[in-house]
Design an enzyme around this catalytic site. Structure first.
Site, PDB file in Angstrom:
ATOM      1  N   SER A  12       0.797  -1.223   0.000  1.00 33.24           N
ATOM      2  CA  SER A  12       0.000   0.000   0.000  1.00 33.24           C
ATOM      3  C   SER A  12       0.834   1.280   0.000  1.00 33.24           C
ATOM      4  O   SER A  12       0.281   2.372   0.136  1.00 33.24           O
ATOM      5  CB  SER A  12      -0.945  -0.009   1.198  1.00 33.24           C
ATOM      6  OG  SER A  12      -0.211  -0.200   2.379  1.00 33.24           O
ATOM      7  N   LEU A  14       3.173   4.302   1.302  1.00 32.50           N
ATOM      8  CA  LEU A  14       3.234   4.996   2.593  1.00 32.50           C
ATOM      9  C   LEU A  14       1.884   5.597   2.949  1.00 32.50           C
ATOM     10  O   LEU A  14       1.720   6.806   3.039  1.00 32.50           O
ATOM     11  CB  LEU A  14       4.328   6.069   2.571  1.00 32.50           C
ATOM     12  CG  LEU A  14       5.762   5.563   2.507  1.00 32.50           C
ATOM     13  CD1 LEU A  14       6.742   6.719   2.489  1.00 32.50           C
ATOM     14  CD2 LEU A  14       6.065   4.623   3.663  1.00 32.50           C
ATOM     15  N   HIS A  15       0.871   4.731   3.148  1.00 28.66           N
ATOM     16  CA  HIS A  15      -0.413   5.224   3.631  1.00 28.66           C
ATOM     17  C   HIS A  15      -0.312   5.392   5.153  1.00 28.66           C
ATOM     18  O   HIS A  15       0.773   5.301   5.710  1.00 28.66           O
ATOM     19  CB  HIS A  15      -1.565   4.298   3.194  1.00 28.66           C
ATOM     20  CG  HIS A  15      -1.580   2.977   3.908  1.00 28.66           C
ATOM     21  ND1 HIS A  15      -2.185   2.805   5.122  1.00 28.66           N
ATOM     22  CD2 HIS A  15      -1.053   1.782   3.581  1.00 28.66           C
ATOM     23  CE1 HIS A  15      -2.037   1.548   5.518  1.00 28.66           C
ATOM     24  NE2 HIS A  15      -1.346   0.907   4.589  1.00 28.66           N
ATOM     25  N   LEU A  16      -1.411   5.614   5.831  1.00 28.45           N
ATOM     26  CA  LEU A  16      -1.382   6.042   7.237  1.00 28.45           C
ATOM     27  C   LEU A  16      -0.599   5.118   8.172  1.00 28.45           C
ATOM     28  O   LEU A  16       0.267   5.571   8.907  1.00 28.45           O
ATOM     29  CB  LEU A  16      -2.801   6.236   7.765  1.00 28.45           C
ATOM     30  CG  LEU A  16      -2.901   6.849   9.154  1.00 28.45           C
ATOM     31  CD1 LEU A  16      -2.173   8.185   9.213  1.00 28.45           C
ATOM     32  CD2 LEU A  16      -4.346   7.032   9.546  1.00 28.45           C
TER      33      LEU A  16
END
Length: 87
Positions: A12, A14-16
């Site tokens: 994914s 660097l999502h949250l």
């Protein structure tokens, strides 16, 4: 100042959650830690800055560390990224 290029391989990007893991690791060090992606740069100790870089899976970033613990910081941040940032 030390730097190294590293590829973000977690699915994914660097999502949250991965951004939080990266920031948490960066905040362990006294050094100034930033990374460059494309034309911009981000403060690795700021979740909002990391999220704003919109780094996706397969993207390459260059991490820069400057300060008294720069070598250790760079080594450990590269390891965390290479290990998938918890994913």
């Amino acid at each position: 100042m030390v730097s190294e290029k590293v590829r973000v391989n977690n699915p994914s990007g660097l999502h949250l959650r991965p951004a939080g893991i990266l920031c948490k690791e960066a905040m362990k060090y006294k050094s100034l830690i930033t990374f460059q992606y494309g034309q911009g740069s981000a403060n690795a100790k700021s979740v909002l800055s990391v999220l704003g870089a919109c780094v996706k899976c397969g993207d390459e970033i260059t991490i820069f560390c400057e300060g008294e613990d720069e070598t250790e910081a760079l080594r450990n941040l590269v390891t965390v990224i290479n290990n998938g940032l918890g994913e």
